[in-house]
Scaffold this motif. Structure first.
Motif, PDB file in Angstrom:
ATOM      1  N   TYR A 104      -9.956 -37.533 -32.723  1.00  0.00           N
ATOM      2  CA  TYR A 104      -9.522 -38.477 -31.687  1.00  0.00           C
ATOM      3  C   TYR A 104      -9.984 -39.880 -32.056  1.00  0.00           C
ATOM      4  O   TYR A 104     -11.128 -40.103 -32.376  1.00  0.00           O
ATOM      5  CB  TYR A 104     -10.116 -38.080 -30.336  1.00  0.00           C
ATOM      6  CG  TYR A 104      -9.778 -39.025 -29.231  1.00  0.00           C
ATOM      7  CD1 TYR A 104     -10.719 -39.913 -28.756  1.00  0.00           C
ATOM      8  CD2 TYR A 104      -8.500 -39.051 -28.667  1.00  0.00           C
ATOM      9  CE1 TYR A 104     -10.423 -40.800 -27.742  1.00  0.00           C
ATOM     10  CE2 TYR A 104      -8.196 -39.939 -27.648  1.00  0.00           C
ATOM     11  CZ  TYR A 104      -9.161 -40.803 -27.199  1.00  0.00           C
ATOM     12  OH  TYR A 104      -8.865 -41.695 -26.199  1.00  0.00           O
ATOM     13  N   GLU A 105      -9.078 -40.825 -32.025  1.00  0.00           N
ATOM     14  CA  GLU A 105      -9.399 -42.228 -32.325  1.00  0.00           C
ATOM     15  C   GLU A 105      -8.574 -43.119 -31.416  1.00  0.00           C
ATOM     16  O   GLU A 105      -7.370 -42.918 -31.263  1.00  0.00           O
ATOM     17  CB  GLU A 105      -9.075 -42.538 -33.782  1.00  0.00           C
ATOM     18  CG  GLU A 105      -9.391 -43.942 -34.222  1.00  0.00           C
ATOM     19  CD  GLU A 105     -10.880 -44.208 -34.344  1.00  0.00           C
ATOM     20  OE1 GLU A 105     -11.282 -45.363 -34.152  1.00  0.00           O
ATOM     21  OE2 GLU A 105     -11.637 -43.275 -34.619  1.00  0.00           O
ATOM     22  N   ASP A 113      -9.008 -31.970 -41.692  1.00  0.00           N
ATOM     23  CA  ASP A 113      -7.953 -32.969 -41.599  1.00  0.00           C
ATOM     24  C   ASP A 113      -8.384 -34.039 -40.608  1.00  0.00           C
ATOM     25  O   ASP A 113      -8.474 -33.813 -39.406  1.00  0.00           O
ATOM     26  CB  ASP A 113      -6.658 -32.298 -41.142  1.00  0.00           C
ATOM     27  CG  ASP A 113      -5.489 -33.265 -41.093  1.00  0.00           C
ATOM     28  OD1 ASP A 113      -5.633 -34.391 -41.591  1.00  0.00           O
ATOM     29  OD2 ASP A 113      -4.429 -32.868 -40.568  1.00  0.00           O
ATOM     30  N   THR A 114      -8.666 -35.235 -41.111  1.00  0.00           N
ATOM     31  CA  THR A 114      -9.174 -36.301 -40.240  1.00  0.00           C
ATOM     32  C   THR A 114      -8.143 -36.808 -39.240  1.00  0.00           C
ATOM     33  O   THR A 114      -8.498 -37.460 -38.276  1.00  0.00           O
ATOM     34  CB  THR A 114      -9.682 -37.499 -41.075  1.00  0.00           C
ATOM     35  OG1 THR A 114      -8.621 -37.976 -41.892  1.00  0.00           O
ATOM     36  CG2 THR A 114     -10.868 -37.092 -41.923  1.00  0.00           C
ATOM     37  N   SER A 115      -6.866 -36.504 -39.457  1.00  0.00           N
ATOM     38  CA  SER A 115      -5.858 -36.952 -38.490  1.00  0.00           C
ATOM     39  C   SER A 115      -5.979 -36.174 -37.184  1.00  0.00           C
ATOM     40  O   SER A 115      -5.421 -36.602 -36.165  1.00  0.00           O
ATOM     41  CB  SER A 115      -4.445 -36.798 -39.064  1.00  0.00           C
ATOM     42  OG  SER A 115      -4.143 -35.414 -39.247  1.00  0.00           O
ATOM     43  N   LEU A 116      -6.699 -35.056 -37.176  1.00  0.00           N
ATOM     44  CA  LEU A 116      -6.894 -34.278 -35.960  1.00  0.00           C
ATOM     45  C   LEU A 116      -8.018 -34.848 -35.078  1.00  0.00           C
ATOM     46  O   LEU A 116      -8.206 -34.407 -33.950  1.00  0.00           O
ATOM     47  CB  LEU A 116      -7.217 -32.817 -36.303  1.00  0.00           C
ATOM     48  CG  LEU A 116      -6.127 -32.079 -37.074  1.00  0.00           C
ATOM     49  CD1 LEU A 116      -6.617 -30.700 -37.484  1.00  0.00           C
ATOM     50  CD2 LEU A 116      -4.856 -31.988 -36.234  1.00  0.00           C
TER      51      LEU A 116
END
Length: 162
Positions: free
Chosen positions: A160-161, A155-158
């Motif tokens: 950090y950005e 899950d790329t929403s996890l």
């Protein structure tokens, strides 16, 4: 490079059969100054252009975010077209017309680009530097070593950005 290719006094003497006279110190100097200026422009300025262009857009505004994507599409399109033209048309001009005119064409376009850049400089957005870039590079290297064996989540929403 344009000067050394187009001004006869800055060109080394022509070869007489198998004997080629050596270039003068001035001719060597003009030639190497031209090469170093090309290296400085390619290595010192060219990498900064895309990031400076990205700084002109506000990431919090959806309309400007879309324009930023369009900017990069056009930026890389123009870079590739320029490479194509320099590798084909400019080389053909140098071989068939002369090195002086072959170097003069990119020199004229570079002078135009620099003049356009400085003419519009009062319209640019300038981002304030956020600390030392050396420290940030070291932080990335240290974080990469610390997280060497961590598996990337599906899950790329996890991730950090900023």
């Amino acid at each position: 490079m344009t000067l050394s290719a187009s001004v006869p006094a800055l060109q080394p003497p022509s070869c007489l059969r198998t004997v080629c006279p050596e270039a003068s110190l001035l001719q060597y100097g003009i030639f190497f100054v031209g090469l170093y200026m090309i290296a400085l422009g390619t290595g010192g300025i060219k990498p900064c252009v895309s990031s400076f262009g990205a700084d002109q857009f506000d990431d919090t505004d959806p309309a400007e975010r879309a324009k930023k994507g369009s900017f990069f599409n056009w930026f890389y399109f123009c870079i590739n077209i320029g490479s194509f033209i320099s590798g084909t048309i400019i080389v053909w001009i140098q071989d068939n017309t002369g090195w002086g005119i072959g170097f003069a064409i990119p020199t004229i376009f570079m002078a135009l680009a620099i003049s356009f850049f400085f003419t519009a400089s009062n319209k640019y957005r300038f981002q304030k530097p956020g600390g030392s870039p050396l420290i940030r590079v070291c932080q990335v290297v240290i974080a990469a070593f610390r997280k060497w064996h961590i598996e990337v989540p599906h899950d790329t929403s996890l991730l950090y950005e900023v």
